[in-house]
Structure formats: C-alpha cells, structure tokens
Motif scaffolding. Structure first.
Motif, PDB file in Angstrom:
ATOM      1  N   GLN A   1       0.419  -0.676  -0.199  1.00 57.04           N
ATOM      2  CA  GLN A   1       0.172  -0.040   0.030  1.00 57.04           C
ATOM      3  C   GLN A   1       1.135   1.693   0.152  1.00 57.04           C
TER       4      GLN A   1
ATOM      5  N   LEU B   1       3.528   6.073  -5.541  1.00 52.38           N
ATOM      6  CA  LEU B   1       3.978   6.045  -6.291  1.00 52.38           C
ATOM      7  C   LEU B   1       2.749   6.741  -7.023  1.00 52.38           C
ATOM      8  N   ASN B   2       1.832   6.763  -6.815  1.00 51.25           N
ATOM      9  CA  ASN B   2       0.610   7.679  -7.374  1.00 51.25           C
ATOM     10  C   ASN B   2       0.693   9.029  -7.304  1.00 51.25           C
ATOM     11  N   GLN B   3       1.719   9.268  -5.800  1.00 53.19           N
ATOM     12  CA  GLN B   3       1.314  10.350  -5.795  1.00 53.19           C
ATOM     13  C   GLN B   3       2.411  11.235  -5.751  1.00 53.19           C
TER      14      GLN B   3
ATOM     15  N   MET C   1       2.120   1.839  -3.360  1.00 53.64           N
ATOM     16  CA  MET C   1       1.539   2.499  -4.007  1.00 53.64           C
ATOM     17  C   MET C   1       0.719   3.662  -4.160  1.00 53.64           C
ATOM     18  N   TRP C   2       0.984   4.289  -3.007  1.00 57.00           N
ATOM     19  CA  TRP C   2       0.738   5.711  -2.640  1.00 57.00           C
ATOM     20  C   TRP C   2       2.242   6.569  -3.081  1.00 57.00           C
TER      21      TRP C   2
END
Lengths: 444, 444, 444
Positions: free
Chosen positions: C391, C397-399, C394-395
């Motif tokens: 998680q 990478l996404n932000q 993912m955060w």
C-alpha cells in the motif's frame, strides 16, 4: 432492500432479463486472455455493438508486456482412492488462474505446496491467480484440505501458454459534443458474481438506456477489458484521446449487492466526475457513502496514475473487500440481488443524465432581474407562494455568468440539475440565457 | 425579549419615538408609485435630509419600464343587503394593489374570481398585488368569504393608471473617504408592519445615529424606494457609481420582531459586508443565524444580479416568510416590538462602526517586537497579568503587514474590532504603525 | 503518566541523567545577562559543542538596545528583630530580577511598595522582573507578607548594572543539505523548573539523539539565549541566514509536565514546521492539542514578527500560563516528571525524523502502474492479502509527481512518513522513483 426511486420504465432491463444474462455468462472460464473472454464479449455483443480489439502477446505497453494467451484443456487431481478432485470443468475457481502445465504424481505432503485454501473461511474456495510467475495450483476449501487422505495423488494440469492476443472490446455512443464519459468494466474473473459479472451486466444495460435517450449531448464510451493489464493496454491505445476528451469516467464493479452505494473519488477528488455522482446520489435519495481516492482498488488506479490523472472514479454497492465472500466461491449468484443491480443501472443513468444536462449559460440581461412576468415566466399576481419552478429560474439567472455550470448552481442552491436545466432551457427559449460552450474535459 | 447590550444613550430614538413615527406612517396607502409614497417620504424627511428623485412613467430601465402611477379614489363593494364591504378607506389591504378601474354589478359566483383570501389563515386578509397585469380585485379573510350571501354585488373600483412618476429618495452622509455603505429599504407596501415599516423606521433612526458620530471615515448612503422596480431604477441611476465606491450594502427589512437576528449573505458570500455583520453580531453577543445568499428575497436580488454582483446582504430579525403573519393583515402593529426594533438600530450602528474602524496598518518596526515599554505601551514590571489592551496591541503589531485589515485581525484573534482599533490608534500615535489606504470597494 | 511509545534505546538520556543535569542547573542565578547564564552554558557545553556569542551592552538591535549586565553580590532584608529575610542566596526568586542597588532603612509601610506577593497564591513566591525600568524589590509569599511585624527594616541590595555583554550560545549539527531546523530555548529564568529548565534539558538531550543518527539530510541549529531580547539579538545576527535556510523551527519550553502535548502553530499556520509536528504527534499516538498562533507567548513572537514571519512554532506539554504554579516558586523540581521530559525528547526526535525523511520524488514510470512484480516489489500470487508495505508503495508511486512531498502523501493516505519513506527508498533503489530536490525553506 435499499429504497430506490424507479427511473426506467418497468419493462426495461427487468431483473429477470439481467438474471438470464448472468446465467449465460457465469460458467465461462474468463482470465486475462483467451476463449472464455471472447465468448463473454460475444454474448455481450447482443446488447451493445462492441468493436473487438485483439492485442498480440508480447506487445510492449508502457512498463508492461502483453502476456501469452492461456489455454485450459483439462485440470483435476486423482486422489489415492481414485476419486477425481478439484476438476476445473466443474468450477472455474479450482485451477489457479494462469497455471502452467503439469502432469505427474505427488505425495500429499508435496502436493500441499500447490493447494490454496482460506483457514479463516473453511467452506470457501479462494480465487487465486499467478499471471506473471510460472506456477500451477489448485484451490479448495479448508475443510476439503483437512479431509485429504495421505497417499499419492495424480495431477493433471493440461494447460498451455501460447502466443495469441489479449481481447478487449469497446462501443462508442456518439453525442452532439465530442467530450466523453467513459464506462469501464472488466471481464477477467472466472465465475465470480459481484466482483465481476455485476460490472459488465450493469454496463451493458446502461448502454441500452443511453442509446434510447432522444438526444445525447456527450459521447459515451463503454469498454470491457481485463483488469490492470487491460487498462494499461487501453491507455496505451486511447490515453491521448482520453486526455483530450474525457469529461468523466467510472469503473463499474461490485455493484450487485442490495446495500448502500459507495463512490470512490478520483485522484483529483473534485472533478466533474466526482461532483456528478455525489449530486446524482443525493438527488436519488439513496443511502450512500463517499470515500476518497486511494491507489489500491481497481482500474481507477491506472486511469489516475500520475502520468494521466484522469477524472475517473468508481460507483459501487458496498465495495471490494468489504464483503467477506470477496474473491472466493461464495461470491456467487446467491449474493446478487438483481433488482438492486437494476437500481445500480438507474444510478449510473442518473449520473449520465446529470453530466449530459450540465450546461453552462450566460445571462443576456444581467443588470437586475429580467422582467419575467411579461415573458410568462413569473406569476403576474403577487400572492404568497412561489413555485420551485420560479426558484429554479431565479437561480439560473442569478448564477449564469458564463462560468457557473448547472451542476455548480445545483450544489449552491440545493435544487436538482434536472430542475435547473428545465428552467434554463425555458429561459434560453425566451432569449434571456445563451448557452456557452465550455470544454468538459479537464485537459481540453 | 432577546438580550441586547445598550449602545445608544437611552434618550436617543426611544421605543416611544419609533412607535410615534410608526403610527404616522401606518395608514398611508403605499404602492409602487403615487401619493402615499410621497407622503411617506415627506414624513421621513423630518428625520433625514432626503433628496427626492421622480422617474417618469415609461422610462426604460434595463429590461423594465417604469409603470404608470396608480391613483386610488375609492374602492368598495356593496353587498346584496346594502352593506358596504371591503372598503379600501378602512384598510389599505382590501384592494388588490394596482387594481384597474371597474364599476358594475356581479353575482356572487362571478365576483368570486376577483376575491382573494387565505384558506390556511381564515382570519387574515392577504396582501395581493398585480403590478404588471391589468386586474382588479378585493382581499378578504376566508371567514368573510364564507359568510358572503348569494345575490348581486355592486363593485366600485375608482382607480386610475396615469402617466406620472416613480418616487424614490436618498440621503448621503459624507465621510472622510468616498467609499460607501448603502442602507437600502423599501416603501411600497401599504399598511404592513414588519415587512415594510420596520425597514424605513430603522433606516431613519440609524441615519441620526451616524450623523451624530464625531467623525465618519466612510460615506453612508440611505435610500428609500419601491421594492424590485425601485432597485432596478436605482441601479440604472447609480449602478456605475456603486460599482466604484460600494464597500458594503444592506437591505433593511423585516427587522421589528423580538426574535433572533438573521443575516443573509451577499452573492459573493465573504465580502466585507458579510464579515462586518458576522463580527458585529458576535461582538454584541446576540442570538443570530447566518444564511447563504439566494436569489429569492428582497432587493439584494437586484444588487447581486450577475451584471452588478455588489457586496449587498440583508440583516433582519427572523426573516420574510418565516413568520406566518407575513403578507397578511396580521403583520400589523401588534407584531412589532419597538424596543427590539431599536435593538436592530443598535446592531446596524455596530455594523457601521465595524466598517468605519476597519483600517489597515503597516508595522513600521516589523523585525521582532518594538520595545513597547519605553513608549509606555507595555508594563515595565514583568509580573503575571497582561491586560487585554496589551494583547490587542500585540495582535495589531504582529498582523499589520499592510494587507491585513483590523477586521481580519479580529477574526483571527477573537478580539473585537473596537479593541484592536483602539490599540492600533495608540500605536499609530507612538509612530509604530502607519495607516495604509486600501480601497474598500470591491471594484475599486 | 501519558502513554508514550519508547523511541530511544532505554539507556539513552535516562530520566536519571536528565534529573542529575537538572540538579546542577537549578541553583544558578540566571537572568537576561550575567555569570549565572555563563555558568549554565558551561554545564550545557558538556552535552553539545556550544559556540558562545557575547553581545556588548549598548549594542543596538532593531528597536532595542542590549541592556547592561546585571551583577548580584548579596541581597536581603533585616527585620526589626534582626532576622535575615528574603536572602537571594537562599532562593533566586527573592530578588526582583535586575534590581538596582539600594541600601538603607525603611519603615514597614514604605518597604511595602518594594514587596511583591500573590494574594491568590498565599504560599507562593512570585517571579518578578524589571529589566527596563530601574527598580529594586523583593518577592515573598502572601503569608510571609502578612506576618511581617511593624518597625524598621534594613535593606541590602548589593547589585550592579555595568557595561558587559549578553550571552547566547549555539551549536550547529550539519546535514547533507543546508536547509535547517531551529531548536530554540531560553536560559534567563532563575530557579524555575518547567518554565525554564525543561527547555534547555530537552534541547541538550535532543542534540545528542540527532548527533547519533547515521545520517542527517537537514542541518539542525540549537540555540540557548535569553527570552525576547535574546531572540531579537539572534534575529539581528542570523535573521537573513534563517530567511534563506529555515525549513522549520521550534521554541522548546514548558515541556516537563506529565500531561498532554500542546503544539502552538506558527503565524503562517500550515508550514512544514506545523505539518511535521501534527503528523509526528498523530503517529506517536499521544494525547495532544493544537492551538493557533497568537502573538503572546514566548519567542515564536519574535520569529513570527511580520518582518520575518518564519515557520516557527512551539511544542510543549500543557502550556505556559495553563498551570497555576507558572512564574512562582512552586514551579520547581516537584512539578517535573523526568520520564515525561524524556518523552518530550522522543517527540522532538520524531518531529525531526519526520522533517528529515520528508523527501519529494518523481515517478519515472507515471503512465499506469509500473510492473512491480518483476522487480520483486509486489506479490506474484494474486491472493487476498496485501501488505501495508505494498500500500505504501502504491501511494508513493501514485502521488509522486515531483510536487507532493512524503509528508503530504502521509497526510492524504493515513500512512506514516516512515512507512512511505521506506517504500519510496525501495522504489528509488529499483529505479522507479527519482529524488527531486525541493528547497524546504519557505523563502528559498
């Protein structure tokens, strides 16, 4: 049953019709690729005019490579006593998805490493995949595992990974404008009901609803593809187009339960996509919860990756992971409420209508109020009751300065987009308002 | 009685004085135009130096045309038994405002279409107007309607619509600066107490209060005019001037009840007009509610039309439509609490003082704190109690960077504009702060 | 005892060690200037490598002048019966700080004007100063005052105000980057425990913690100086440097009580300084309250004066003025909980680590998700449980679009800076993220 105002005529996409389609799609062995996916899209093509796209194995898409196509001929285990166990022909979940071929005899202790069960849900067969690492395996319930006798087992995994293609399909319903709404759903899970079939079923029914509208302002794009790799492939194919034209997009998934609606916001959080859903759910008066974006979940992850950052959210009933049957054999037909699933179609249709009616106007008589009475838009008798119709008219006149769209007026006034749109159309007819074209796409 | 701190000296505009003025204005037959309005303004001229403006019938003002002037000579109905009913000479509300002339006999069933009553309030005579469609009619209570016998009725509506003028009046109280505060109220309702006379009464008393101030920074503009068409006419006359100079404006209406204050925000919502009222009401410690702007209501609708979008809100007691007697004969003197109405004048005076004291300063010694002790602004003994006076001084010094006005410092600190203004004036005297001129008008 | 997760190894800065240092510093007669301050800094130099700065009396610093140095030889009163009263040698608080010399006999009634007590706290000796107005005086409890007999008293105030210097000391712990964190505390109160010694004790212990880190990204600046005039002197010396380099600063004071944490925001309110503390306190799970900036308090007043407006707040336990013993002889060792004081050091260390790890990254594969599986960053088996580690990955990478720092991702995701930093370092190692240098100082 969550109370839902009825939107479509009672005969449209009845719960029975949806259930019949469910029954046809349920037994197909879907995966990232393969014949099960094609058979699924063939059946869906009876409901909407899908254009198929086959992307060859090995194609590079951003950081990924399209995998080989998976073929399953047969897969089962023969127990020491000769019983045939875990036959994929009886239940698609039995075989770990993308299992590589294997044939041979194993003692129970060696077989154990290839068996997947859920100790916390002893009656459920879990759904397990191994797309990108070569493995084979079988899924079974914890109770089945405990009952396995000692001895030698015969394993048959007659599968093949071969060069072929990844299948996805799209249907575009044109509108007067080129700005688009994306309806995205996935078709890669074998025999899972809420977390698979509810999505394609709702999307197919929604297409027919929108196709029946007398007029569409926006263009509606429906896509059926495998999760993750399918979205990445689609962004490689259509990402630039979506960046130009996408006004709002939704991942349709997990929407067949008779429970509250859940809307998961886009990464940007306050886009037109997000505002339209929140308004539609309030207007419908249905129980709902709104959660912020997170980069775990379904394909909104891809659409909201930082290189695209598109206005894509997801409207569900409950949510993935929130119901215990998720990703197990218990996510089956018994879980689905087909009337609730039809209610999901209603909600999506309301969202689309909200988007379609979200015009922007400019008041041509902005200095004080126009004299509405002589145009028949205002009661000539000053007596104490003023219809909601008049209120809606006052709001659109007061707020329409060429920058406030109907949805923002709805948000401020507490009136609905439908009420305000009707009033605005009347004022446009009377020559008081002029429609202003505002590109709805964020990147326009 | 809502507790109100007393602001003006006890002798100023006593409740008795306000009541006496009320009694003189009550019987006049006001309308959009005509002699009743002129008589009203004549009496008000005893309290503030009104300049009258007469705008000829037929003048085009934006989308509107100034209507003809309405003359009422007599109007009543003779019942079958010869009784004289619904005589406008006895109650101004009896005749539908702007009734066209009619004289003739009608059977009860034909008369019925010209009679207005309120089934939901069987004892009340409603207030009805028909300014822009030619009609005649009488208003009566539902009980009166039920008691009307069958038979023939003689109707006398001796009115006239003739070319004349629409009357409005203004008085401007100059200040050191040309930025203005608009006090707007209407004089077009016949014999209605809270939703008419409370407004002009409060405005007239407020003028005298502000005229008695030793000094005014801002300029105060008081206007009395008919609702809607009067505001549109005034915007045609003074709109460009207000766009240049208006710092804050208020529609004074429905402010004579002994109930909580209601402030309705301007369309922009966070203008100086809005912030000053919210601060003043908090400072006064009176019960109050703040509601968002909506384009229904009174003349804030015109001032906040998108072509002007001026910082105009409305401070009331309760609100129009929130009390059942609204727009009926029950909105009469019995409803008014003259001490509460005087409290409204107090509140408006506090709002004006808040605006007047809302200076902006620049700290001339902004690096660390100035040494206040040697200037006599700080206790030389470091013992544990620091007066609010010192706190106020610290706040204005810390925040005054040439952009934060005294009101914003009050909002942040929880201190009052009066406390901060006093401290700032002291610091200005000590040469630590310099006054910065910031145009208060939004469009300056 | 407020529950605190333990951060430092149990042997580091034990409560006993802190207490031992407290006992050495307690008896020294500190003031704005003088030998007591120098002795205090000498002892602190055993814990961190302080550089001493002596600023001559009479030096102009902004609006202030460095005062003369205060020398105390002896001070007491002889009662009519010959008893020696209020001897400063026995309790530093007895003599009004910065008392001018006096020697002579006074009757009780004349002496009274020079005596300070607290009627509301009859057992407490108040702490009184008169830095900038020439006075002499003695402090005593209200009970002592009441017990004073009539008669003649002999006064001995053998002090001297002479040209000398004001003493302050700093230690800079360098990091890889020149952006700085300021740890500011004061050393000018004689024998006061929470509102004096807790600050220098915590700061000294914190220095040793940060010095022991394997690596520091940021530079940490520790300063010990008198309150108010010391901060003004320091801003005159280092203000331009801080404007260039200060990422976050904290006034360390009143932090030795076993009670909730209080964070007082900087003037700007939402700086990195503020966000880091709020995140750290949430992460630690300790009870805490956040209060807005106000220009009364300690030296954040100077750092947040409008000419500097630096990102400086204050993290305390409780707050000055919130405990009744404040600025009296009851603010003594009995009040301090040395384990709680160590918890304060833990909290400050967590704040510093939060700041140090607050990197900003750019995702090098921003179109859809990178394929994490083949990089060993994602489970290859799609089975239902996804670690927090995934998680966090993912955060980030996404932000990570080159503008969102790790702290802002933590704020949005609910994960901790530590979790996200670890994931980001792993992704950086895999070549998916690139570190972006963003100046942390507000004025950079």
């Amino acid at each position: 049953m969550i109370a839902m105002p009825q939107i479509a005529p009672a005969e449209a996409d009845s719960a029975d019709e949806i259930e019949a389609l469910f029954d046809r799609l349920w037994p197909l062995l879907r995966s990232l690729t393969g014949e099960g996916v094609r058979a699924t899209h063939d059946i869906l093509s009876e409901y909407l005019p899908l254009q198929r796209i086959e992307v060859p194995s090995g194609t590079r898409v951003f950081d990924w490579t399209v995998p080989q196509e998976w073929v399953v001929r047969e897969a089962y285990i023969l127990a020491p006593d000769g019983r045939r166990l875990f036959d994929v022909a009886e239940n698609n979940l039995r075989l770990v998805n993308y299992s590589v071929p294997f044939r041979g005899a194993l003692r129970r202790s060696d077989l154990e490493k290839h068996l997947y069960s859920r100790p916390d849900m002893p009656d459920a067969i879990p759904y397990v995949t191994s797309y990108y690492a070569p493995r084979w395996g079988f899924c079974l319930s914890e109770n089945e595992r405990r009952a396995l006798p000692e001895g030698d087992y015969e394993i048959v995994v007659d599968t093949e990974l071969k060069d072929g293609a990844l299948t996805l399909s799209e249907a575009v319903l044109p509108g007067l404008e080129t700005d688009e709404v994306l309806i995205w759903t996935y078709t890669c899970h074998p025999s899972l009901a809420n977390n698979e079939l509810s999505g394609p079923l709702a999307a197919a029914m929604l297409y027919r609803r929108l196709a029946a509208w007398p007029e569409r302002r926006l263009t509606y794009r429906f896509v059926f593809a495998p999760e993750t790799i399918g979205a990445i492939v689609y962004l490689a194919l259509r990402g630039d187009h979506l960046r130009e034209h996408l006004a709002a997009g939704y991942v349709v998934t997990c929407c067949g339960l008779d429970t509250h609606f859940t809307y998961k916001r886009s990464r940007r959080g306050k886009t037109l996509a997000d505002r339209a859903v929140v308004h539609a759910l309030k207007t419908l008066g249905v129980e709902h919860r709104v959660r912020d974006f997170s980069p775990t979940g379904s394909d909104e992850r891809q659409y909201c990756s930082p290189g695209f950052n598109l206005p894509v959210g997801s409207l569900m009933r409950g949510a993935y992971g929130d119901y215990p049957e998720y990703h197990t054999s218990l996510d089956n037909k018994a879980l689905i409420d087909f009337a609730a699933l039809r209610g999901t179609v209603d909600a999506y249709e309301t969202v689309c209508r909200t988007l379609d009616r979200n015009l922007t106007f400019e008041n041509l008589l902005p200095y004080g109020e126009p004299q509405l009475g002589r145009r028949g838009l205002y009661p000539t008798l000053g007596a104490p009751d003023q219809a909601e119709r008049v209120q809606a008219l006052m709001w659109v006149l007061n707020q329409s300065d060429g920058t406030q769209d109907v949805l923002s007026i709805a948000e401020r006034s507490g009136l609905t987009v439908d009420q305000l749109w009707s009033a605005a159309i009347a004022a446009e007819g009377a020559g008081i308002l002029r429609r202003v074209y505002v590109g709805q796409a964020m990147h326009a």
